[in-house]
Design an enzyme around this catalytic site. Sequence first.
Site, short mmCIF file in Angstrom:
data_model
loop_
_atom_site.label_atom_id
_atom_site.label_comp_id
_atom_site.label_asym_id
_atom_site.label_seq_id
_atom_site.Cartn_x
_atom_site.Cartn_y
_atom_site.Cartn_z
N ASP A 409 0.75 -1.15 0.04
CA ASP A 409 0.25 -0.01 0.07
C ASP A 409 0.91 1.32 -0.05
O ASP A 409 1.93 1.19 0.53
CB ASP A 409 -1.05 -0.07 1.32
CG ASP A 409 -1.75 1.21 1.31
OD1 ASP A 409 -2.50 1.59 0.47
OD2 ASP A 409 -1.81 1.79 2.39
N ASP A 788 -1.76 -0.52 5.99
CA ASP A 788 -2.13 -0.40 7.30
C ASP A 788 -3.50 0.10 7.59
O ASP A 788 -3.74 0.63 8.73
CB ASP A 788 -1.20 1.12 7.44
CG ASP A 788 -1.65 2.29 6.81
OD1 ASP A 788 -1.94 1.98 5.78
OD2 ASP A 788 -1.26 3.43 6.95
N ASP A 792 -7.05 -2.55 3.63
CA ASP A 792 -6.06 -3.60 3.37
C ASP A 792 -6.09 -4.66 3.91
O ASP A 792 -5.48 -5.83 3.50
CB ASP A 792 -4.55 -3.03 3.73
CG ASP A 792 -4.17 -1.66 3.07
OD1 ASP A 792 -4.38 -1.54 1.92
OD2 ASP A 792 -3.65 -0.71 3.71
#
Length: 879
Positions: A409, A788, A792
């Site tokens: 990410d 985070d 996700d």
Amino acid sequence: MNSTASSVHGGDIMDIENNYPFTRSEECSWRSEEVAKKLSSLVSPDVSPPLNTSTPSRGIRRKKSGVCLLSRGWSSEQVGVVRTLFGANILSGGDKDEGAPNFLSRACSFSPCLYPVVMAFAEQLKEPLIIMLLGSAAISLCLGQTADAVSIGLALTIVSLVAAVQEYRSEKALEKLADLVPHTCAVLRDGRMRDGYPAKNIVVGDLVMLSTGDRVPADCRIIDGVELTLDESSLTGENAPVHKMSEGIIVPGSEAASPSSMSSVSPPLTTQSNIAFMGTLVTSGRGRALVVAVGDRTEFGKVAQDMREVEARKSPLQIKIDELGKTLAGVSSIVIAVIALLGWFLGRPFLETVTVAVSLAVAAIPEGLPICVTVTLALGVLRMAKMNAIVKKLPVVESLGCATVIASDKTGTLTQNEMTARSVYALAFPSLSFGLTGVGYNTSDGHLVRSTVDDKNISGQRKHQQVSQHTMEYGAISALFGVASVCNNASIVIPTSEDTAEGPLGTAISGQPTELALLVGAAKAGVPDPRPLYHRIQEIPFSSDRKRMEVRARPVGGAHSCAAFTLAARRQLTSPRKTSVAVVDGSLYFVKGMPETVIGECVTYTAADGSATNLTEKGRTRALSQSRRMAASGLRVLAMAYGPTLDDLTFAGLVGMEDPPREGVIEAVQQLRRGGVSVLMLTGDSKDTALAIARRCSIIGGNGESFDDSTIDISSDDFHPSSHNPMDDLEFGAGLALSGEQLDAIRPENLTDSIMGVRVFYRVAPRHKLALVRALQRHGDIVAMTGDGVNDATALKAADIGIAMGRGGTDVAKEAADVVLADDNFTTITKAVAEGKGIFFNIRNFLAFQLSTSFAALSIESVATLFGLPSPLNACRFF
């Protein structure tokens, strides 16, 4: 309430989905005055709760108007009907324990953690190698060889129990996901506004009030609002606050969808600008909204459902050991049977033959392998913990060494998730380049530096000089950051001691990321916060239509904070547009906003001495070109201006901000790529921002060079960003990026081949991340997913190795992941991969040793049996 809530879970969830007649595309397209009318049609005020919960809501009598819903809200009777039809605002938990034996659940009821440990222990006993050894122990016990049976059983118990306790992590992700839902909210019921109302009790159609600092209790359709902005970073991955509107919008492509397919079409989250999502935070403004989805039907609920459907994959080590166990079990069984039959034909007693067979079974199996693997992995976990990598499952340690792809990410993982002012431009010094060092909201970590195009050292690198109050540029810089501070609603407080710190690095902060970045940039430039010296008279907040914010303020003591502001106030005395108000109080307008909007309204610009110089068309073009160049590099650019009136503004300069890469990320990505590990970036941001960060982090390209002002000639009036050149687009990786919309257009069976070579995925939703992880796994890759946010969590659980950020990560992500980085440092992954490779080689070497000893044992026993000698082995000798 509990009985009602429980009735809407499990098998009734599908009925709830069928009961609700509207799609999200339809909800977005409604005009604000239609929302209440549509939702009020779900139930009539005089209808009683239906006996059959699966009765379609389309058959319920419609109300003629939604005015009552906006003025009085649902009545208590209507709430019961709506909750029965469309569910409660509760995220349902997993059902993995529904088929468990009741006696085992009751036996473990006195200790909540005992039951999952016992279940994990039972799972360990299903391994092929363990089953063979258990069989040997059982036979030894039947033959009266208690010592052998106890030795085997004790060793297996220790190994299995250690692994079970280490891997014991009850699935808390759904519980943590529920914690993000606010406990209370403000809702209109029975004509009364109820503050502190339990959020779990709200239903579809409830009117909720949203204000700064609130968490949205459910997915809501905005009815009206005043400068309402929400932080959706945990759900979408975008760190910039999202402005919400009440007007109806047409989602691209939805108008062409058929009514039958609309129910399965969910618009991208970033396009739903009039929907407030459950769990997101209101950063500014206020508004009213009607609930359109609760519980599992919300976007958070969909994440929870996806996580329940994801099955944990075995690690490469577990797969290889399983294959080895099956192979050894088959081969050794044949060999042992042959030797046992040979001994029986040679006239050996039956009891002795069975004893020899048991000894051979133990000898053939590398019984030390489970112990070695467990101890080696446990030691690896301890070593990784010292490197700030907390491993939750033992096999993951070895999996890290086998990883071939790291899908990361962007926000909060590759980047800091803290907006940082990076580049400054003042028209008074067109040949100078200004930059701000340091990242994040730490005001003491960084300062303002300057350099020129020709100011380079012998190695060709640019030399930087710090700008201070004694340099000639400070006058123009103080005016620039003075405007950025006065026209600002954020706050930064540096505590006197670490005990009082509330924000990162000892700094207490509040406000929007963009405004925080401006205040931190002013502090780094040595410009004191001028707001205590001013009294704010008027504020016109930023809006999506005007694209700028205006503040009118007067100096409290009569003196302005810098010479440029003083000269601007005096200029009003000789201006033909002067007013008596300006002469009396010395007030000024401070403006910040999009460069095209602000620069077009300016008539002068700040000179080196703080005076105002006429802004020519060439100067205006130069400033706009500079803003486009900064934007093309991935920066978010704001222009600053001030003046006695809005018709007499002075252009102060430009500030470019970004969410910068974390320290060490560039080197870590380059090292991983050299080691044969591909790094992909998945983000909800735009294509330009995604490609800019990917270039900075060396995910595409190979240099990883940071933005350099000297690389572009800004003196040309017809300047265009380099990305406008198709060849440059190809060079900088435009062909290596795919959007979430493009991924939706690819058939699932073709996705694996379609994403080969693509390194950047932008505007992606949680379902896209999950699909990408599974596509890579089908290709044979060992995928490590880092993230985070809540968005996700599903992909983290589905990946072979899920890696979450420990400091900035949400609890949902940390519980779904296999590894948690305590320092949020991407470079820790590189160290963990190296540790994993070392563990893999150690286990492989030990296995070679074990197999050699097993082969030797089989050979010795075969020779002894063939020549009629006494058996030299028994089971205990292998432990």
